[in-house]
Design a protein around this motif. Structure first.
Motif, PDB file in Angstrom:
ATOM      1  N   LEU A  49       0.830  -1.208   0.000  1.00 13.87           N
ATOM      2  CA  LEU A  49       0.000   0.000   0.000  1.00 13.87           C
ATOM      3  C   LEU A  49       0.864   1.258   0.000  1.00 13.87           C
ATOM      4  N   HIS A  50       1.920   1.224   0.833  1.00 14.79           N
ATOM      5  CA  HIS A  50       2.849   2.369   0.873  1.00 14.79           C
ATOM      6  C   HIS A  50       3.452   2.603  -0.498  1.00 14.79           C
ATOM      7  N   LEU A  51       3.881   1.506  -1.128  1.00 16.16           N
ATOM      8  CA  LEU A  51       4.544   1.623  -2.428  1.00 16.16           C
ATOM      9  C   LEU A  51       3.565   2.173  -3.453  1.00 16.16           C
ATOM     10  N   ALA A  52       2.327   1.670  -3.436  1.00 14.12           N
ATOM     11  CA  ALA A  52       1.340   2.140  -4.405  1.00 14.12           C
ATOM     12  C   ALA A  52       1.092   3.632  -4.214  1.00 14.12           C
ATOM     13  N   ALA A  53       0.978   4.069  -2.940  1.00 12.01           N
ATOM     14  CA  ALA A  53       0.756   5.495  -2.675  1.00 12.01           C
ATOM     15  C   ALA A  53       1.937   6.304  -3.179  1.00 12.01           C
ATOM     16  N   ALA A  54       3.158   5.787  -2.936  1.00 12.03           N
ATOM     17  CA  ALA A  54       4.351   6.522  -3.356  1.00 12.03           C
ATOM     18  C   ALA A  54       4.396   6.621  -4.877  1.00 12.03           C
ATOM     19  N   MET A  55       4.081   5.510  -5.561  1.00 11.12           N
ATOM     20  CA  MET A  55       4.136   5.537  -7.022  1.00 11.12           C
ATOM     21  C   MET A  55       3.083   6.483  -7.580  1.00 11.12           C
TER      22      MET A  55
END
Lengths: 533, 353
Positions: free
Chosen positions: B203-209
Motif C-alpha cells: 500500500l505504501h509503495l502504491a501510494a508513493a508511485m
C-alpha cells in the motif's frame, strides 16, 4: 500556494479533520503538529490528493494546490506540483539504485533525457549525494535514505514539498543534515514546505508557521510558532521553559531562548540541579566483552556493561552504531559472537525462550511484530497463558500503563502509544528482572512520552532494571539516569545522564543548551527547583 | 564509458548456452564453463547481483551429484565394465523396465557425468548473465506500452527478499514471547504479521508511485484511452480465438489463420497507440553501443560454431560412452567458444584507455 477551503475529511461518517480553512503562501515552511491520531498524515495526504483518491473517505470543501483542485486532479496528475515523502522512505522506493530512484518521478513526467541528466546532477549536489549515486538503496543508512527520498521528490521540480515525519527514524546528527537541506530549499529555491513531526525540538526553529490539529474534529489553530505551540499540548521543551520563565512570546529556537535566559540563569545559579539517584551497586545484568558480527562486519565490539537493579540506562549512538544488536545479544535471542552475559547468575542465551523471558524481556523496534491475534483481550489472554500467570495479569498491566483501551479492539487500530503500552504489558507479564526497549519513542507525542517515562520510573522503583536504546535526547533526559554512548560498536562514554549529555552538543537536551553551563536537563527539574524557592 | 546493454550480456550467455546444449563432450563443456566463469568474474560490477555466478556454480555441482546418485541407484545405460554391484530390489511386474540397485558400470557413470555436466554448464551460463547484467535493467528495455507489466514484474521481484526479511524479524520477535505456539498455530503466528507487513508495504509503495506520477495520462483525451483499451482487448481476444481455431481440427477454416492475423494486427495497433498514450521518458537507457554489439556477436559466434559443427556431422560433440573412449577435442566449436572471451579484451582495452 496551498489553500484549504472549509475542508472536512471523514472516514465512515467519523470526521478526522473538520473546519480546516487556511492558506500557505509560497516559500513558507509550515509545521503541522498534534498528538498521535490527530490527523496530521491525513492533512498532508490531502495536499496531493492521496486523500481521498487513494485512501477513500469523504472530503467536503475544496483543496487548491497551485490553483488546481485536488477533487478533479488525482495524485499522479499533481506529481509535477507536489513532491511527497512518506513516513518510511524505504517503503516508497520504486527502483533499487540511488540514481534511478532520483530519476523515477521525472521519467513518469516525461521529462526529456537531457533535462533529466542535468537535474539529477543538481539534486545530487544540493543534497550531498555525490558519493552515493551508484549505491544500491538497501545499503544506505537511514539518514542517507531519507535524503535520497527527498531528492527523488525534488527532481520533478515541484513547487511544494510535503514531508511526513522526516526525522523520526534518524539520529540527531542525520536529522540535522536532512533539515539543513530542507532549510536550504526554502531559502534558496522559495519552495513551499509542509512538515509533520513529533520531535518538535528538531524542527520548530525552522518553521515560519505552525498548524496545530487538536484532534477529534476540532478546527485547527494556525499562527506563529511560539504562541501556537505554547497553547498546544505538544511543544518542545524550549517553549515550555519559556512559558515557565514567563517569556512572551515563548521562543522556539535555542538562540532566542538563550538571549532571554540571562535572568533565569541568575535565579538558578545558587540552586543545585537534582542529582541522579545513586543506585546501590547490586548488579543483575553483567555483560563482559560482548561482540556481535554479521558475516565479517562487526556490529558490537567487546562491550562490557553492568546494570544494577532499579537502574535506568539509555544506550545512545548514531544509526548503525550497534545499539539494537547489543540489546538483542543481551536478551539472548540475538546472536553473540563472543563474550558472556549473565542475568541473575544465568546466561539468558542458554535458557529456552519461555524461561529466558522471565529473566529478561525486550520490546523490539517494531512492537507490532509481537502481535498476531485479532483483539486486545485475546493478546492479553495469550500473554498470560504463555507466561504461566493468573488470568488478567496482562490486562491489569495494560490498564496501568494506558488506561481506557477497550477489550474488543484490534491491536492495529490502537494508536502508536497504546500499541506500545500493550506490547510493554506483554513483555512485563512474566515479570522479567531486566527490561530492554529498542527505540520506544518512535511515533509517540510528548504526553505519551511523559507517560512512558513515568511508567519506566515506576518499574525501576519496583526493582526492575531498564535498558533502552534511543535517538531521542529529550526522552533520555527525562527517563534515564545513566547513559552509555556507542560508536562503531564500542562504548565511548558511560556515566550519569547529566554528565554525559551535557558534554556533547549533539546529545544535549534543549534545556541544557539554554541554561548551559548549569547542568539542568528538563523543564520539570527547573520547575521543581523554582517552586522550592 | 557506459556499461554494455544488459540485453547484450543475455544474448552472449544465450549463445554459450546454445553451444552447451549441442554437446556432451566434457572438454568442450569445461571450456564453456571456464569461459563463462572467467568473463563473469572479470567483467562484473560491484552490484549486489554480481555474486550470482558462484551461487549458480554451486547449484550446478549439486545437479551433477544428483545425476550421479540417480545413475548409481536407478541405473540406465549399462556397459561391460562393472565397477561394483549394489543389492538389487526386485520390483513387481507392472514396474518392469525400472531397476533399483544392481550392477554399476563405468559406462553408465561416465554417461551420467557428461549429462550432469551439460546441465550444470547451462545453469552457469544463466548465472553468468545474472552476474553481469541486472535482470531488472533488461525489463526496462521493453516497449513503452508494456511498461505497466514490466513495472509489476519489477515490484514483484522485490517482494520475495522483503518477505524473507520480515519473516526473520517476526520469527525473532516470536522468540520474545516464548515461542509457545507449535504446529498449525505457529504458521498463523508467523504468517499474520508477515502478510500484514507485506500488505502494508505494497500500500505504501502504491501510494508513493501514485504520488510520483505513475500512470499519468497528462491530459490525453478520453477517446484515445478508450480506443487503445478496445484495440488491445480485441487483439487479445482475436489471438485466443485464432490460436484455438488453428489447433482445433474441427473448427471452420476461417476461424484459424485469418482471425489470428486480425488479432495480431489489433494488438500491435493497440501497443503502438498505447506507447504514444503513455507519456514517459527513460533516464539513461541502455544503448546498443559498439562493444555491446561485439559482446552479443561473440556469444552468437560460440553458439553458431557448435550448431554448424553439428550440422556438418562433427562426431566429437557427443563422445561415445559405450564403448568408453577418451573424448576427442571438437576443434571448431572450441574455437567458437573461445571467441566468447572477447568481452574480457574489450574490458581490458577500456581499462587501459
Amino acid at each position: 500556494m496551498i489553500r484549504f477551503e472549509q475542508v472536512t475529511i471523514a472516514y465512515a461518517e467519523k470526521p478526522v479533520l473538520a473546519g480546516v480553512d487556511f492558506e500557505i503562501p509560497e516559500g513558507e515552511l509550515c509545521l503541522v503538529v498534534g498528538g498521535t491520531g490527530a490527523g496530521k498524515s491525513t492533512l498532508l495526504r490531502a495536499i496531493n490528493g492521496l486523500v481521498p483518491h487513494f485512501t477513500g473517505g469523504t472530503l467536503t470543501g475544496r483543496v487548491l494546490v497551485d490553483g488546481r483542485d485536488t477533487a478533479i486532479n488525482p495524485p499522479r496528475e499533481l506529481a509535477d506540483v507536489v513532491g511527497m515523502v512518506g513516513q518510511d522512505p524505504v517503503a516508497g522506493f520504486v527502483t533499487d539504485t540511488v540514481e534511478e530512484e532520483l530519476a523515477y518521478s521525472m521519467e513518469s513526467l516525461a521529462i526529456p533525457a537531457a533535462v533529466m541528466r542535468k537535474r539529477v546532477e543538481e539534486t545530487v549536489d544540493l543534497l550531498g549525494l555525490a558519493d552515493l549515486r551508484d549505491r544500491p538503496l538497501a545499503s544506505l543508512s537511514g539518514g542517507q535514505q531519507q535524503r535520497v527520498a527527498i531528492g527523488a521528490a525534488l527532481t520533478a521540480h515541484p513547487r511544494i514539498l510535503v514531508l511526513d515525519e522526516p526525522t523520526s527514524a534518524l539520529d540527531p546528527g542525520a536529522a540535522e543534515d536532512v533539515l539543513a537541506a530542507v532549510h536550504r530549499l526554502v531559502h534558496d529555491l522559495a519552495m513551499t514546505v509542509v512538515i509533520a513531526e513529533h520531535r518538535l525540538e528538531r524542527v520548530a526553529q525552522y518553521a515560519d508557521r505552525v498548524v496545530w490539529l487538536p484532534g477529534s474534529g476540532v478546527a485547527p489553530v494556525i499562527g506563529d510558532p511560539g504562541p501556537v505551540l505554547a497553547d498546544a499540548p505538544v511543544a518542545p521543551p524550549v517553549v515550555r521553559l519559556g512559558q515557565l520563565a514567563g517569556w512572551d512570546p515563548p521562543p522556539v529556537s535555542i538562540r532566542d531562548a538563550r538571549r532571554l535566559a540571562g535572568p533565569l540563569r541568575e535565579r538558578l545559579r545558587l540552586l543545585t540541579p537534582p542529582v541522579a539517584d545513586i543506585v546501590p551497586a547490586n548488579a543483575i545484568l553483567t555483560a563482559n566483552a560482548v561482540s556481535v558480527r554479521y558475516g565479517k562486519t562487526p556490529a558490537v565490539r567487546e562491550v562490557t556493561l553492568t546494570v544494577s537493579a532499579g537502574e535506568r540506562v539509555a544506550v545512545m549512538g548514531r544509526n548503525g552504531s550497534g545499539k539494537s544488536s547489543l540489546l538483542w545479544a543481551l536478551q539472548g535471542s540475538g546472536k553473540r559472537a563472543s563474550g558472556t552475559v549473565e542475568v541473575d547468575g544465568k546466561d539468558p542465551a542458554s535458557l529456552k525462550p519461555p524461561a529466558r523471558r522471565t529473566k529478561i524481556g525486550l520490546v523490539p523496534q517494531q512492537p507490532s511484530d509481537l502481535l498476531y491475534l485479532h483483539t486486545v483481550a485475546a493478546e492479553c489472554a495469550q500473554a498470560d497463558a504463555e507466561s504461566g500467570r493468573p488470568k488478567g495479569t496482562c490486562r491489569a498491566l495494560v490498564d496501568d500503563l494506558a488506561p481506557g483501551i477497550p477489550d474488543d479492539i484490534h491491536p492495529r487500530d490502537l494508536s502508536e502509544g497504546q500499541r506500545l503500552a500493550l506490547v510493554l504489558a506483554i513483555a512485563l507479564t512474566p515479570r522479567p528482572t531486566v527490561l530492554l526497549l529498542d527505540e520506544p519513542t518512535r511515533g509517540l507525542d510528548y504526553p505519551a512520552k511523559s507517560r512512558l517515562a513515568e511508567n519506566l520510573r515506576a518499574l525501576t522503583r519496583a526493582g526492575h532494571a531498564v535498558v533502552l536504546a534511543t535517538h531521542d535526547v529529550e526522552f533520555v533526559a527525562e527517563a534515564a539516569e545513566r547513559v552509555v554512548v556507542l560508536a562503531d560498536g564500542e562504548v565511548v562514554a558511560d556515566g550519569p545522564v547529566d554528565q554525559v549529555v551535557t558534554a556533547s552538543p549533539v546529545f544535549a537536551p534543549q534545556v541544557a543548551k539554554v541554561l548551559a553551563p548549569q547542568p539542568w536537563l528538563t523543564v520539570a527539574a527547573v520547575e521543581t527547583a523554582l517552586a522550592a524557592l | 564509458m557506459r556499461p554494455p546493454h544488459s540485453g547484450a550480456w543475455w544474448l552472449w550467455a544465450l549463445g554459450l548456452a546454445v553451444a552447451a546444449s549441442r554437446t556432451t563432450n566434457p572438454v568442450l563443456l569445461a571450456v564453456i564453463l571456464a569461459v563463462a566463469g572467467f568473463v563473469a568474474v572479470h567483467c562484473r560490477s560491484n552490484a549486489p547481483w554480481s555474486s550470482a555466478y558462484g551461487m549458480f556454480l554451486k547449484f550446478g555441482l549439486l545437479v551433477i551429484a544428483i545425476r550421479l546418485v540417480f545413475s548409481i541407484v536407478v541405473g540406465g545405460i549399462t556397459g561391460p565394465t562393472v565397477l561394483f554391484t549394489l543389492p538389487e530390489v526386485l520390483l513387481p511386474d507392472w514396474a518392469k523396465g525400472i531397476r533399483l540397485g544392481g550392477d554399476v558400470t563405468a559406462e553408465g557413470l561416465v554417461h551420467a557425468l557428461y549429462q550432469g555436466l551439460q546441465l550444470a554448464t547451462l545453469l552457469c551460463c544463466i548465472g553468468a548473465a545474472n552476474a553481469l547484467a541486472d535482470p531488472r535493467r533488461l525489463l526496462k528495455s521493453v516497449p513503452a506500452a508494456l511498461y505497466e507489466v514490466s513495472a509489476a514484474v519489477v515490484v514483484a521481484l522485490t517482494v520475495a527478499p522483503q518477505l524473507a526479511v520480515s519473516a526473520r524479524a517476526v520469527r525473532r520477535a516470536r522468540a520474545l514471547r516464548g515461542d509457545a505456539a507449535r504446529g498449525r498455530n505457529a504458521i498463523r503466528t508467523l504468517l499474520v504479521p508477515v502478510l500484514e507487513d507485506a500488505l502494508d508495504r505494497s500500500l505504501h509503495l502504491a501510494a508513493a508511485m501514485d504520488s510520483r506520477g505513475y500512470g499519468r495520462t497528462a491530459g490525453l483525451p478520453k477517446r484515445t484511452r478508450v480506443t487503445t483499451a478496445v484495440l488491445v482487448l480485441g487483439g487479445l481476444i482475436g489471438l485466443c480465438v485464432g490460436a484455438y481455431g488453428l489447433l482445433d481440427a474441427e473448427a471452420p477454416a476461417f476461424v484459424g489463420v485469418p482471425v489470428l492475423i486480425v488479432g495480431v494486427v489489433l494488438a500491435v495497433a493497440g501497443l503502438v497507440l498505447g506507447s504514444r498514450r503513455l507519456a514517459r521518458t527513460r533516464y539513461r537507457p541502455d544503448r546498443w553501443t559498439v562493444p555491446s554489439v561485439l559482446i552479443a556477436a561473440s556469444g552468437a559466434a560460440a553458439g553458431a560454431a557448435a550448431v554448424l559443427a553439428e550440422a556438418f556431422g562433427e562426431l566429437a560433440l557427443i563422445p561415445s560412452t559405450v564403448p568408453l573412449t577418451a573424448p576427442e577435442v571438437p576443434v571448431v566449436p572450441v574455437i567458437g567458444v573461445l571467441v566468447a572471451l572477447l568481452p574480457v579484451l574489450l574490458a581490458r582495452r577500456e581499462a587501459l584507455s
